[in-house]
Design a protein around this motif. Structure first.
Motif, PDB file in Angstrom:
ATOM      1  N   PRO A  80      -1.602 -24.478 -14.800  1.00  0.00           N
ATOM      2  CA  PRO A  80      -0.795 -25.412 -14.014  1.00  0.00           C
ATOM      3  C   PRO A  80      -0.609 -26.736 -14.756  1.00  0.00           C
ATOM      4  N   HIS A  81       0.503 -27.386 -14.496  1.00  0.00           N
ATOM      5  CA  HIS A  81       0.862 -28.604 -15.232  1.00  0.00           C
ATOM      6  C   HIS A  81      -0.218 -29.683 -15.097  1.00  0.00           C
ATOM      7  N   HIS A  82      -0.767 -29.855 -13.907  1.00  0.00           N
ATOM      8  CA  HIS A  82      -1.728 -30.930 -13.669  1.00  0.00           C
ATOM      9  C   HIS A  82      -3.136 -30.576 -14.155  1.00  0.00           C
ATOM     10  N   ASN A  83      -3.367 -29.342 -14.593  1.00  0.00           N
ATOM     11  CA  ASN A  83      -4.679 -28.967 -15.118  1.00  0.00           C
ATOM     12  C   ASN A  83      -4.778 -29.145 -16.627  1.00  0.00           C
ATOM     13  N   ALA A  84      -3.678 -29.423 -17.286  1.00  0.00           N
ATOM     14  CA  ALA A  84      -3.707 -29.579 -18.738  1.00  0.00           C
ATOM     15  C   ALA A  84      -4.224 -30.968 -19.096  1.00  0.00           C
ATOM     16  N   PRO A  85      -5.290 -31.082 -19.884  1.00  0.00           N
ATOM     17  CA  PRO A  85      -5.803 -32.407 -20.266  1.00  0.00           C
ATOM     18  C   PRO A  85      -4.825 -33.128 -21.184  1.00  0.00           C
ATOM     19  N   LYS A  86      -4.820 -34.464 -21.088  1.00  0.00           N
ATOM     20  CA  LYS A  86      -3.883 -35.256 -21.897  1.00  0.00           C
ATOM     21  C   LYS A  86      -4.155 -35.112 -23.387  1.00  0.00           C
ATOM     22  N   GLY A  87      -5.421 -35.057 -23.756  1.00  0.00           N
ATOM     23  CA  GLY A  87      -5.746 -34.951 -25.171  1.00  0.00           C
ATOM     24  C   GLY A  87      -5.698 -33.540 -25.702  1.00  0.00           C
ATOM     25  N   GLY A  88      -5.456 -32.563 -24.817  1.00  0.00           N
ATOM     26  CA  GLY A  88      -5.437 -31.182 -25.249  1.00  0.00           C
ATOM     27  C   GLY A  88      -6.825 -30.645 -25.537  1.00  0.00           C
ATOM     28  N   VAL A  89      -6.879 -29.421 -26.038  1.00  0.00           N
ATOM     29  CA  VAL A  89      -8.128 -28.765 -26.416  1.00  0.00           C
ATOM     30  C   VAL A  89      -7.987 -28.291 -27.856  1.00  0.00           C
ATOM     31  N   GLU A  90      -8.953 -28.642 -28.692  1.00  0.00           N
ATOM     32  CA  GLU A  90      -8.871 -28.323 -30.111  1.00  0.00           C
ATOM     33  C   GLU A  90      -8.778 -26.816 -30.328  1.00  0.00           C
ATOM     34  N   GLY A  91      -7.807 -26.419 -31.127  1.00  0.00           N
ATOM     35  CA  GLY A  91      -7.639 -25.015 -31.476  1.00  0.00           C
ATOM     36  C   GLY A  91      -6.937 -24.183 -30.426  1.00  0.00           C
ATOM     37  N   MET A  92      -6.393 -24.798 -29.407  1.00  0.00           N
ATOM     38  CA  MET A  92      -5.749 -24.039 -28.332  1.00  0.00           C
ATOM     39  C   MET A  92      -4.391 -24.655 -28.001  1.00  0.00           C
ATOM     40  N   GLU A  93      -3.390 -23.792 -27.887  1.00  0.00           N
ATOM     41  CA  GLU A  93      -2.065 -24.219 -27.425  1.00  0.00           C
ATOM     42  C   GLU A  93      -2.011 -24.062 -25.907  1.00  0.00           C
ATOM     43  N   ILE A  94      -1.678 -25.136 -25.218  1.00  0.00           N
ATOM     44  CA  ILE A  94      -1.669 -25.141 -23.765  1.00  0.00           C
ATOM     45  C   ILE A  94      -0.227 -25.168 -23.276  1.00  0.00           C
ATOM     46  N   VAL A  95       0.136 -24.171 -22.487  1.00  0.00           N
ATOM     47  CA  VAL A  95       1.474 -24.077 -21.906  1.00  0.00           C
ATOM     48  C   VAL A  95       1.391 -24.553 -20.459  1.00  0.00           C
ATOM     49  N   ARG A  96       2.053 -25.662 -20.160  1.00  0.00           N
ATOM     50  CA  ARG A  96       2.038 -26.235 -18.815  1.00  0.00           C
ATOM     51  C   ARG A  96       3.190 -25.652 -17.998  1.00  0.00           C
ATOM     52  N   VAL A  97       2.890 -25.142 -16.831  1.00  0.00           N
ATOM     53  CA  VAL A  97       3.928 -24.574 -15.976  1.00  0.00           C
ATOM     54  C   VAL A  97       3.794 -25.163 -14.576  1.00  0.00           C
ATOM     55  N   LYS A  98       4.935 -25.328 -13.909  1.00  0.00           N
ATOM     56  CA  LYS A  98       4.958 -25.834 -12.544  1.00  0.00           C
ATOM     57  C   LYS A  98       5.360 -24.772 -11.539  1.00  0.00           C
ATOM     58  N   THR A  99       6.089 -23.753 -12.002  1.00  0.00           N
ATOM     59  CA  THR A  99       6.542 -22.697 -11.099  1.00  0.00           C
ATOM     60  C   THR A  99       6.239 -21.327 -11.708  1.00  0.00           C
ATOM     61  N   LEU A 100       6.330 -20.318 -10.868  1.00  0.00           N
ATOM     62  CA  LEU A 100       6.124 -18.949 -11.343  1.00  0.00           C
ATOM     63  C   LEU A 100       7.201 -18.564 -12.339  1.00  0.00           C
ATOM     64  N   GLN A 101       8.431 -19.042 -12.126  1.00  0.00           N
ATOM     65  CA  GLN A 101       9.525 -18.734 -13.044  1.00  0.00           C
ATOM     66  C   GLN A 101       9.241 -19.273 -14.439  1.00  0.00           C
ATOM     67  N   GLU A 102       8.657 -20.467 -14.526  1.00  0.00           N
ATOM     68  CA  GLU A 102       8.317 -21.026 -15.839  1.00  0.00           C
ATOM     69  C   GLU A 102       7.209 -20.192 -16.503  1.00  0.00           C
ATOM     70  N   ALA A 103       6.246 -19.718 -15.724  1.00  0.00           N
ATOM     71  CA  ALA A 103       5.178 -18.901 -16.283  1.00  0.00           C
ATOM     72  C   ALA A 103       5.734 -17.597 -16.837  1.00  0.00           C
ATOM     73  N   LEU A 104       6.669 -16.976 -16.120  1.00  0.00           N
ATOM     74  CA  LEU A 104       7.268 -15.725 -16.620  1.00  0.00           C
ATOM     75  C   LEU A 104       8.118 -15.985 -17.853  1.00  0.00           C
ATOM     76  N   SER A 105       8.780 -17.138 -17.905  1.00  0.00           N
ATOM     77  CA  SER A 105       9.574 -17.468 -19.085  1.00  0.00           C
ATOM     78  C   SER A 105       8.703 -17.710 -20.302  1.00  0.00           C
ATOM     79  N   ALA A 106       7.471 -18.206 -20.073  1.00  0.00           N
ATOM     80  CA  ALA A 106       6.573 -18.473 -21.190  1.00  0.00           C
ATOM     81  C   ALA A 106       6.112 -17.199 -21.877  1.00  0.00           C
ATOM     82  N   LEU A 107       6.270 -16.052 -21.236  1.00  0.00           N
ATOM     83  CA  LEU A 107       5.876 -14.784 -21.850  1.00  0.00           C
ATOM     84  C   LEU A 107       6.877 -14.335 -22.897  1.00  0.00           C
TER      85      LEU A 107
END
Length: 457
Positions: free
Chosen positions: A430-457
């Motif tokens: 979820p968009h609000h669960n992504a930390p501002k500084g990110g996580v080292e070694g991990m790409e974080i995809v922020r989504v607000k809706t189910l449609q955005e999550a399906l598009s990220a695939l």
């Protein structure tokens, strides 16, 4: 002298009535009224005068404002079993009563015998067995290579003689295995009946409070998985633990459903070996025993049990149905939750599933009790439907709402760090669960809706 009378007590809520009925008027449960003998009040016994109430009861201390109460840190006693201490909230509290239940042969007696063997070096103990002989306890210890030679063992089922032994030994920790075998001569009913379990447990709890003894009560379970006996038994004790395990699996899970001295829903994981129960320090590793090749219908989510984030694999199978009403089968999650997620996937994701059977399984015997697994369930279902596997280094979590939004869940940053520690490279969150500084070694995809999550695939 007053004569004993027969009453019918509900095994669920403890409601009493003079006549039998198919349904309990107190809680509405069917077939729970059992015949018991209500004994007249016994004359006061000076032997139990000190246990008339819990230590520090209102009758002794009087009315006092909470601001005047001095909160003192409770000194806990470690069992040296880290997973058991975690579930207990950090260790044993003097004067506490702990009820532990589980299926026959799951390992309740083994776990307590191992804990008592480790505690025997510096504490006074007493292990009371009502189901096995002293020789059987000794044979089990030798078979498991447990050094329990210094643990005092008493084979007894009479509550009065049991209390006499506790008073003479004055242990710091006592185990009663099990409460359903204990009886008191003040009642004429058989051991294990509602009245016997209720009376014996109440007196043992009062004894624990009065003499500051930590008491373990082992309880049988019914075929539904609940602890046998009156429901009031769980209300009397301070902590209720359930020892669980899947049939054929060597892993055991101990879960706290009530704890007056710590958090509930904590989880401890053990592995049953030839040498007894061994602690599993990293349970995420055993719940992620995935196949080498990528397979459709598999997704990894980060759930949370108490204070511990866990990575679990969610598997889904979508297949054409020959039935008028497609089947929706779940193992490890609520059936109605799956039906709701499939409706959201159809309405807001444009994926119709009216002609398919859907099966969902949470690997490893874990149960998704929180909503953080919603997004992973949806992705696993879609992966099986399209017959396209998700990459092995992807992880996801998030709650899916009825309007198609992906809602945040608590402790999102801790979940991401746990996933990164196990080598996952991409996370759909979820968009609000992504930390501002990110996580080292991990790409974080922020989504607000189910449609955005399906598009990220």
């Amino acid at each position: 002298m007053a004569r004993a009378k027969i009453v019918y007590s509900c095994s669920e809520c403890g409601h009493d009535q003079p006549k039998w009925a198919g349904r309990c008027p107190g809680c509405g449960a069917w077939g729970t009224l059992e015949e018991t003998v209500r004994e007249p009040a016994a004359p006061a016994n000076p032997r139990f005068a000190g246990y008339a109430g819990y230590a520090g009861s209102a009758g002794e201390a009087g009315v006092i404002a909470l601001k005047d109460v001095k909160a003192e840190e409770v000194a806990r006693l470690s069992t040296t079993l880290g997973e058991l201490d975690r579930v207990l909230g950090g260790g044993l509290v003097p004067g506490s009563a702990i009820l532990i239940g589980g299926d026959p042969g799951i390992g309740k007696s083994t776990l307590l015998l191992q804990a008592m063997a480790k505690l025997s070096a510096g504490q006074r103990l007493l292990y009371v067995t009502g189901e096995e002989s002293v020789q059987q306890i000794g044979l089990r210890g030798r078979r498991l290579s447990v050094d329990c030679g210094q643990v005092p063992v008493l084979a007894e089922t009479s509550l009065d003689r049991m209390i006499s032994a506790i008073e003479s030994q004055r242990p710091e920790v006592a185990v009663i295995d099990s409460i359903q075998t204990v009886y008191t001569e003040l009642l004429n009913s058989a051991p294990g009946s509602v009245s016997q379990v209720r009376e014996c447990a109440a007196r043992l709890v009062r004894l624990a409070k009065a003499q500051q003894i930590t008491v373990f009560l082992v309880g049988h379970v019914t075929k539904e998985g609940a602890i046998a006996g009156p429901r009031v038994l769980e209300h009397m004790v301070d902590t209720v633990l359930y020892f669980e395990g899947e049939a054929g699996s060597r892993f055991r899970v101990i879960r706290a459903v009530k704890n007056r001295f710590g958090a509930v829903n904590e989880l401890g994981v053990f592995a049953m070996t030839e040498g007894g129960l061994k602690e599993v320090k990293n349970p995420s590793a055993i719940f992620l025993t995935r196949q080498i090749a990528e397979t459709p219908g598999s997704a990894v989510c980060v759930t949370r049990e108490g204070s511990r984030p866990l990575l679990v694999e969610v598997q889904a199978l979508v297949d054409d149905t020959s039935l008028a009403n497609p089947r929706r089968v779940t193992v490890g999650m609520e059936h109605n939750r799956l039906a709701m997620l499939l409706a959201v996937l159809h309405r807001h994701g444009g994926v119709p599933l009216a002609g398919q059977d859907v099966f969902v399984n949470v690997v490893g015997g874990v149960r998704l009790a929180e909503t953080a697994g919603d997004l992973a369930v949806v992705l696993a279902v879609l992966s099986s439907l399209r017959d396209r596997p998700l990459p092995r280094d992807w992880v996801s979590f998030g709650e899916v709402g009825l309007t198609g939004e992906v809602r945040p869940v608590p402790h999102g940053e801790e979940r991401l760090h746990e996933a990164a520690k196990h080598g996952f490279k991409r996370a759909i969150v979820p968009h609000h669960n992504a930390p501002k500084g990110g996580v080292e070694g991990m790409e974080i995809v922020r989504v607000k809706t189910l449609q955005e999550a399906l598009s990220a695939l």
